[in-house]
Design an enzyme around this catalytic site. Structure first.
Site, PDB file in Angstrom:
ATOM      1  N   LYS A 126       0.862  -1.195   0.000  1.00  0.00           N
ATOM      2  CA  LYS A 126       0.000   0.000   0.000  1.00  0.00           C
ATOM      3  C   LYS A 126       0.887   1.229   0.000  1.00  0.00           C
ATOM      4  CE  LYS A 126      -4.419   1.047   0.208  1.00  0.00           C
ATOM      5  NZ  LYS A 126      -5.583   0.272  -0.244  1.00  0.00           N
ATOM      6  N   ASP A 181      -7.076   4.493  -4.322  1.00  0.00           N
ATOM      7  CA  ASP A 181      -7.727   4.326  -3.014  1.00  0.00           C
ATOM      8  C   ASP A 181      -8.329   5.703  -2.720  1.00  0.00           C
ATOM      9  OD1 ASP A 181      -7.822   2.228  -0.636  1.00  0.00           O
ATOM     10  OD2 ASP A 181      -7.491   4.148   0.316  1.00  0.00           O
TER      11      ASP A 181
HETATM   12  P1  NDP Z   1     -12.968   7.960  -2.612  1.00  0.00           P
HETATM   13  O1  NDP Z   1     -11.879   8.940  -2.405  1.00  0.00           O
HETATM   14  O2  NDP Z   1     -13.522   7.766  -3.970  1.00  0.00           O
HETATM   15  O3  NDP Z   1     -14.173   8.262  -1.630  1.00  0.00           O
HETATM   16  C1  NDP Z   1     -13.999   8.279  -0.263  1.00  0.00           C
HETATM   17  C2  NDP Z   1     -15.297   8.670   0.386  1.00  0.00           C
HETATM   18  O4  NDP Z   1     -15.199   8.474   1.790  1.00  0.00           O
HETATM   19  C3  NDP Z   1     -15.625  10.132   0.185  1.00  0.00           C
HETATM   20  O5  NDP Z   1     -17.010  10.294   0.179  1.00  0.00           O
HETATM   21  C4  NDP Z   1     -15.002  10.767   1.418  1.00  0.00           C
HETATM   22  O6  NDP Z   1     -15.576  12.012   1.785  1.00  0.00           O
HETATM   23  C5  NDP Z   1     -15.295   9.727   2.467  1.00  0.00           C
HETATM   24  N1  NDP Z   1     -14.255   9.843   3.510  1.00  0.00           N
HETATM   25  C6  NDP Z   1     -12.919   9.766   3.343  1.00  0.00           C
HETATM   26  N2  NDP Z   1     -12.269   9.958   4.480  1.00  0.00           N
HETATM   27  C7  NDP Z   1     -13.225  10.179   5.397  1.00  0.00           C
HETATM   28  C8  NDP Z   1     -13.195  10.445   6.771  1.00  0.00           C
HETATM   29  N3  NDP Z   1     -12.023  10.534   7.442  1.00  0.00           N
HETATM   30  N4  NDP Z   1     -14.392  10.600   7.398  1.00  0.00           N
HETATM   31  C9  NDP Z   1     -15.574  10.511   6.720  1.00  0.00           C
HETATM   32  N5  NDP Z   1     -15.650  10.259   5.395  1.00  0.00           N
HETATM   33  C10 NDP Z   1     -14.499  10.100   4.762  1.00  0.00           C
HETATM   34  O7  NDP Z   1     -12.395   6.576  -2.038  1.00  0.00           O
HETATM   35  P2  NDP Z   1     -12.923   5.097  -2.321  1.00  0.00           P
HETATM   36  O8  NDP Z   1     -14.377   5.073  -2.517  1.00  0.00           O
HETATM   37  O9  NDP Z   1     -12.040   4.499  -3.331  1.00  0.00           O
HETATM   38  O10 NDP Z   1     -12.541   4.392  -0.927  1.00  0.00           O
HETATM   39  C11 NDP Z   1     -13.462   4.270   0.147  1.00  0.00           C
HETATM   40  C12 NDP Z   1     -13.022   3.148   1.060  1.00  0.00           C
HETATM   41  O11 NDP Z   1     -12.985   1.914   0.335  1.00  0.00           O
HETATM   42  C13 NDP Z   1     -11.625   3.292   1.666  1.00  0.00           C
HETATM   43  O12 NDP Z   1     -11.621   2.702   2.938  1.00  0.00           O
HETATM   44  C14 NDP Z   1     -10.763   2.460   0.723  1.00  0.00           C
HETATM   45  O13 NDP Z   1      -9.578   2.024   1.355  1.00  0.00           O
HETATM   46  C15 NDP Z   1     -11.710   1.316   0.443  1.00  0.00           C
HETATM   47  N6  NDP Z   1     -11.441   0.531  -0.758  1.00  0.00           N
HETATM   48  C16 NDP Z   1     -11.341   1.117  -1.982  1.00  0.00           C
HETATM   49  C17 NDP Z   1     -11.120   0.349  -3.096  1.00  0.00           C
HETATM   50  C18 NDP Z   1     -11.086   0.930  -4.470  1.00  0.00           C
HETATM   51  O14 NDP Z   1     -10.990   0.159  -5.418  1.00  0.00           O
HETATM   52  N7  NDP Z   1     -11.182   2.230  -4.653  1.00  0.00           N
HETATM   53  C19 NDP Z   1     -10.942  -1.098  -2.994  1.00  0.00           C
HETATM   54  C20 NDP Z   1     -11.156  -1.623  -1.674  1.00  0.00           C
HETATM   55  C21 NDP Z   1     -11.373  -0.825  -0.609  1.00  0.00           C
HETATM   56  P3  NDP Z   1     -14.765  13.356   1.555  1.00  0.00           P
HETATM   57  O15 NDP Z   1     -14.906  13.667   0.107  1.00  0.00           O
HETATM   58  O16 NDP Z   1     -15.429  14.344   2.440  1.00  0.00           O
HETATM   59  O17 NDP Z   1     -13.338  13.097   1.966  1.00  0.00           O
HETATM   60  O1  2IT Z   2      -7.987  -1.430  -0.727  1.00  0.00           O
HETATM   61  C1  2IT Z   2      -7.928  -1.897  -1.884  1.00  0.00           C
HETATM   62  O2  2IT Z   2      -8.068  -3.114  -2.098  1.00  0.00           O
HETATM   63  C2  2IT Z   2      -7.719  -0.975  -2.993  1.00  0.00           C
HETATM   64  N1  2IT Z   2      -7.665   0.226  -2.775  1.00  0.00           N
HETATM   65  C3  2IT Z   2      -7.552  -1.492  -4.386  1.00  0.00           C
HETATM   66  C4  2IT Z   2      -6.156  -1.981  -4.619  1.00  0.00           C
HETATM   67  C5  2IT Z   2      -5.814  -2.350  -6.030  1.00  0.00           C
HETATM   68  O3  2IT Z   2      -4.629  -2.652  -6.245  1.00  0.00           O
HETATM   69  O4  2IT Z   2      -6.675  -2.363  -6.920  1.00  0.00           O
END
Ligand code: NDP
Ligand code: 2IT
Length: 447
Positions: A128, A168
């Site tokens: 990561k 992420d």
């Molecule tokens: P994005 O940046 O697209 O969206 C994140 C969302 O979560 C936004 O709405 C953001 O709001 C909110 N958020 C972030 N930090 C905080 C906080 N401290 N408190 C409250 N809300 C918060 O990220 P993703 O959708 O990609 O990721 C969301 C989650 O999913 C994370 O935990 C990530 O690790 C996990 N994840 C993502 C993957 C991927 O493929 N993208 C794969 C697997 C897991 P704001 O705009 O206000 O910051």
């Molecule tokens: O938390 C996760 O699994 C991710 N943000 C996606 C990682 C990836 O390599 O696609």
């Protein structure tokens, strides 16, 4: 020594060696606490020091990221890449840009990623990266200059057979594009060194949707096992980013009704069901705040602050924002209101106390490393397509994703049953993920 004593000793060493990193401690503790019976039945893991090795990253990189803002000021952020475990393949995992990022966050995410990637059944190790850079309020040119500077250092440590980053929080297709461009320019090679690329230049169909879709596929599998489906279910989703948006889309396609979304400022509740076109326009096109939603849909309500989102009654809760966003009090409210399934779209969004509440009250609780593995799974499929130099159709990528989520559900269920914890997907996912990595480490000798 009993398995319990060994686990305690490993955990104490983790606390001592990694002070002030509570999220990393939390992620490690949850896994270690699942492994007692595994160690008893497999003493070779103990004699080969598998646990001690697995909790120590193979390599940790911390670097300066200097960049210039639009006013000409010089700015400095800190960059990280933790290459945690390569027993199953090249290090693989996303990059997070958020002001809360520090080494402990990257280590917790990298540690989770080892077992998550193992669960996908694809050949990927765990890693990561990220930075404490805050993309909010930055212009596109500032984001580009930051990404270029970040990659100028990172490019010497990664490669398609070494370490393959992706997105992420705060890193989506736009940022992956900027980082890919800089890697290509410096290394003079067009390779699959990042996933989540644009579709015209090596990206995979379904990668954008994969985490959210995968989450709903595994929730659906759990419902099916309980003789139910999503039709008519009320679903609460938190977050309004990549994972939240595509989880909402798939729930709606399968007949469920999503009634909430949030960002770090507050949440919207639309009792008629969230209108996803509006959300995509606000978040993906205009990059604005979720509260804009209520100026368009008058029956929806916006509440400042996030904690009350879980007091909206629902059948299924999908926390898709960030770590530790759902605590014990919120879990109790969900249970009281009749919530029957919780699927973690984010990484570690439920506190350990919240997870306990769900498990004790027979709520089906699908932990992040199983439930959100769809994103990295399609990243793995993107790597396969890059190696073949042939893109797959949407249908093929989507059906592979579905198969992977179904098999994660099956493997986690079976592991839980085999280790006397039937129905406990936390223990099941940890064991199913761990055993493959541990066996690979044993086979590869003392590395
Ligand atoms: P994005 O940046 O697209 O969206 C994140 C969302 O979560 C936004 O709405 C953001 O709001 C909110 N958020 C972030 N930090 C905080 C906080 N401290 N408190 C409250 N809300 C918060 O990220 P993703 O959708 O990609 O990721 C969301 C989650 O999913 C994370 O935990 C990530 O690790 C996990 N994840 C993502 C993957 C991927 O493929 N993208 C794969 C697997 C897991 P704001 O705009 O206000 O910051
Ligand atoms: O938390 C996760 O699994 C991710 N943000 C996606 C990682 C990836 O390599 O696609």
């Amino acid at each position: 020594m009993s398995a319990e004593t060994i686990i305690q000793a490993v955990y104490e060493q983790v606390l001592k060696r990694n002070p002030s990193e509570p999220e990393f401690h939390q992620a490690v503790k949850e896994v270690l606490d699942s492994l007692g019976l595994v160690l008893e039945r497999n003493p070779e893991y103990v004699s080969a020091g598998i646990l001690e090795r697995m909790v120590e990253p193979e390599r940790q990189l911390i670097f300066r990221v200097p960049w210039q803002d639009d006013k000409g000021n010089f700015r400095v952020n800190r960059g990280f890449r933790v290459e945690f475990n390569s027993a199953l393949g090249p290090y693989k995992g996303g990059i997070r840009f958020h002001p809360t990022v520090y080494l402990g966050i990257i280590k917790f995410l990298g540690f989770e990623q080892i077992l998550k990637n193992s669960l996908t059944g694809l050949m990927m190790g765990g890693g990561k990266g990220g930075s404490d850079f805050d993309p909010k309020g930055k212009s596109k040119s500032e984001v580009m200059r930051f990404c270029q500077s970040f990659m100028t250092e990172l490019c010497r440590h990664i490669g398609p057979d070494t370490d393959v980053p992706a997105g992420d929080i705060g890193v989506g297709g736009r940022e992956v594009g900027f980082m890919f461009g800089q890697y290509k320019r410096i290394r003079n090679e067009f390779t699959g060194v990042l996933t989540g690329k644009g579709l015209e230049w090596g990206g995979s169909l379904v990668r954008t949707e994969a985490t959210g879709y995968g989450l709903v596929y595994i929730v659906n599998e759990a419902l099916k096992a309980a003789g139910k489906d999503l039709e008519g279910m009320t679903v609460s989703v938190s977050g309004a980013g990549n994972v939240a948006i595509y989880a909402t889309e798939k729930v709606q396609q399968l007949g469920g009704k999503v009634v909430t979304l949030s960002d770090s400022n507050g949440f919207v509740h639309d009792p008629d069901g969230i209108k996803l076109d509006t959300v995509k326009q606000i978040k993906e096109v205009e990059r604005k705040r979720i509260k804009e939603y209520v100026s368009i849909h008058k029956k929806a309500r916006y509440t400042e602050g996030c904690s009350d989102i879980w007091s909206v009654p629902c059948d299924i809760a999908l926390p898709c924002a960030t770590q530790n966003e759902l605590d014990e009090a919120a879990a109790k409210v969900l249970v009281k209101n009749g919530c029957k399934v919780v699927g973690e779209g984010a990484n570690m969004p439920c506190t350990p106390e919240a997870a306990d509440v769900f498990i004790k009250n027979d709520v089906i609780f699908l932990p992040g490393k199983a439930a959100n593995a769809g994103g990295v799974a399609v990243s793995g499929l993107e790597m396969a397509q890059n190696s073949q130099r042939i893109p797959w159709t949407f249908e093929k990528a989507d059906s592979e994703l579905k198969n992977i989520m179904v098999s994660i559900y099956k493997n986690a269920s079976e592991a839980a049953a085999e280790y006397d914890c039937a129905g406990n997907f936390v223990v099941g996912a940890n064991i199913a993920g761990f055993v493959k990595v541990a066996n690979a480490m044993l086979a590869q000798g003392l590395v």
